[in-house]
Design an enzyme around this catalytic site. Structure first.
Site, PDB file in Angstrom:
ATOM      1  N   SER A 143      27.839  41.745 -54.272  1.00 48.37           N
ATOM      2  CA  SER A 143      28.390  41.856 -55.616  1.00 48.37           C
ATOM      3  C   SER A 143      29.905  41.983 -55.657  1.00 48.37           C
ATOM      4  O   SER A 143      30.464  42.817 -56.354  1.00 48.37           O
ATOM      5  CB  SER A 143      27.746  43.036 -56.353  1.00 48.37           C
ATOM      6  OG  SER A 143      27.844  42.874 -57.740  1.00 48.37           O
TER       7      SER A 143
ATOM      8  N   GLY B  64      26.039  38.579 -51.076  1.00 46.37           N
ATOM      9  CA  GLY B  64      25.046  39.269 -51.889  1.00 46.37           C
ATOM     10  C   GLY B  64      25.363  40.730 -52.120  1.00 46.37           C
ATOM     11  O   GLY B  64      24.473  41.519 -52.437  1.00 46.37           O
TER      12      GLY B  64
ATOM     13  N   ASP C 142      24.542  44.815 -61.344  1.00 39.99           N
ATOM     14  CA  ASP C 142      25.698  44.843 -60.455  1.00 39.99           C
ATOM     15  C   ASP C 142      26.891  45.543 -61.093  1.00 39.99           C
ATOM     16  O   ASP C 142      27.568  46.359 -60.461  1.00 39.99           O
ATOM     17  CB  ASP C 142      26.081  43.426 -60.047  1.00 39.99           C
ATOM     18  CG  ASP C 142      25.030  42.758 -59.190  1.00 39.99           C
ATOM     19  OD1 ASP C 142      24.120  43.460 -58.713  1.00 39.99           O
ATOM     20  OD2 ASP C 142      25.101  41.534 -59.010  1.00 39.99           O
TER      21      ASP C 142
ATOM     22  N   THR D  11      14.804  42.110 -61.167  1.00 37.71           N
ATOM     23  CA  THR D  11      14.141  42.818 -62.263  1.00 37.71           C
ATOM     24  C   THR D  11      15.100  43.128 -63.406  1.00 37.71           C
ATOM     25  O   THR D  11      14.664  43.392 -64.522  1.00 37.71           O
ATOM     26  CB  THR D  11      13.530  44.136 -61.757  1.00 37.71           C
ATOM     27  OG1 THR D  11      14.519  44.834 -60.988  1.00 37.71           O
ATOM     28  CG2 THR D  11      12.318  43.882 -60.893  1.00 37.71           C
TER      29      THR D  11
ATOM     30  N   GLY E 272      30.270  36.284 -51.209  1.00 38.15           N
ATOM     31  CA  GLY E 272      29.132  35.430 -50.909  1.00 38.15           C
ATOM     32  C   GLY E 272      28.054  36.075 -50.071  1.00 38.15           C
ATOM     33  O   GLY E 272      27.132  35.404 -49.621  1.00 38.15           O
TER      34      GLY E 272
END
Length: 389
Positions: free
Chosen positions: A131, A129, A177, A40, A127
């Site tokens: 961040s 997810g 992030d 989003t 890797g």
């Protein structure tokens, strides 16, 4: 003292071993999990990340000769040496492109940033997810902010770090992030409006309510630069243009059925739009639940978010689906994948008393399916970027 503060002396010693001098300081920036609000952020929508206790530490000293030297305890190849006046965006720069991009973005913005020696140590899984790239960028930005007395606020550092990843590294990430790494606070989730960057720290005291948030790192590595992320973003932008709105944030839940009818010739875009609109609504519902002290009520919203990411956005994978399904079957309050997708991690909200049962069920499900064992740990809402020495 946190693990990050405990790690600072080791990072200082490593800096000395690499560069032959003591660093001027050590700065830290955390990884993150996103509680709700996936994809989003580049649609001007709502997100709700929280910082992890896992951090990237940056030991740094300024240089007066325009040379930028970068070294990581987790990467092979020794020191990467660059000149600040020769930095140019280019694909394939490896890990060093992220901090080099921050220097480039600051100089492009007219900030008086010169050279530096930097050494990095990190406990943020790469890797997964979580961040790790934003942690690296924000730790660098904060270090340079202090070394060169720039006086930038955390949200300004987040913007520069995002620009580094977008324009220098070439990955079209949103602002979530970097803002999470720069702005999160201990014991809270960050409710962020990515359009105007307004933010609110929402208390998230899981331990006090007898709950735990598990992170299941599937060990399926993803790379946001491989094109699939950019394809989803481009599809969202195509949907917004077709609907005549600035961004999909501007399509309400009430308007969704009519909007989907208008996109009937593009089923892929329909799915992207449906996810973004419903996900924004889920973020607002989660905030309302937490504000009302109804933390357990967010569980079904997490699970619904996973179904949307799996079926509409199509960015899940077999391992993520298995983690979510096995956790929920074992009595989790709710679960979903977190992060950019195509691998990485899932989050699982569990009763404290059920944590070991759920963990065991997930591990057994992975073994039965022939997958490598996932890494499972507890997400503790932690502090954002700060100087630690």
């Amino acid at each position: 003292m946190t693990d990050t503060e405990h790690g600072a002396p080791r990072t200082a010693a490593a800096f000395y071993e690499v560069y032959g001098a003591e660093p001027h300081g050590i700065w830290a920036a955390p990884g993150r999990v996103n509680l709700i609000g996936e994809h989003t952020d580049y649609n001007d929508g709502f997100v709700m990340p929280l910082a992890l206790p896992h951090t990237t530490l940056a030991a740094a000293s300024p240089r007066t000769d325009g040379v930028l030297r970068l070294h990581s305890g987790g990467a092979e190849g020794g020191i990467v040496e660059l000149r600040t006046d020769e930095l140019r965006p280019a694909a394939g720069g490896g890990w060093a492109a992220y901090p080099a991009g921050v220097v480039w973005a600051m100089r492009e913005a007219g900030l008086p940033v010169g050279g530096a020696d930097l050494h990095y140590d990190s406990t943020v899984p790469t890797g997964a997810g979580l961040s790790s790239s934003a942690a690296l960028e924000v730790a660098t930005a904060l270090a340079l902010n202090d070394l060169y007395a720039l006086g930038l606020a955390p949200r300004e550092l987040a913007r520069l770090a995002q620009r580094a990843e977008n324009a220098f590294v070439g990955v079209p990430v949103g602002i979530m992030d970097q803002t999470a790494a720069a702005c999160c606070t201990e014991g809270h989730a960050l409710f962020l409006d990515t359009r105007d960057l307004s933010q609110r720290q929402v208390p998230f005291d899981l331990a006090g309510e007898g709950l735990r948030l598990l992170v299941v790192d599937t060990r399926v590595r993803h790379e946001l630069g491989d094109g699939a992320y950019a394809e989803r973003r481009a599809g969202c932008e195509r949907g917004a243009r077709a609907l005549g709105v600035r961004a999909l944030r501007d399509v309400s839940l009430v308007q969704l059925p009519e909007s989907l009818d208008r996109l009937s010739g593009e089923p892929v875009v329909q799915g992207l739009v449906r996810h973004i609109v419903t996900e924004n609504h889920r973020v607002e519902e989660v905030v309302a639940c937490l504000d009302a002290g109804r933390t357990r009520a967010i569980g079904p919203l997490l699970t619904a978010g996973h179904a949307s990411l799996r079926d509409d956005f199509k960015i899940s994978c077999a391992e993520l689906d298995l983690a979510v399904d096995a956790a929920n079957a074992a009595g989790a309050v709710g679960a979903r994948m977190t992060g950019g997708g195509f691998g990485g991690s899932a989050i699982v909200l569990v009763e404290e008393a059920d944590a070991q049962t759920v963990r065991k069920a997930v591990m057994e499900a992975f073994a039965a399916a022939g997958h490598p064992a996932p890494r499972i740990f507890t997400a503790v809402p932690s502090a954002g970027a700060r100087r630690v020495r």
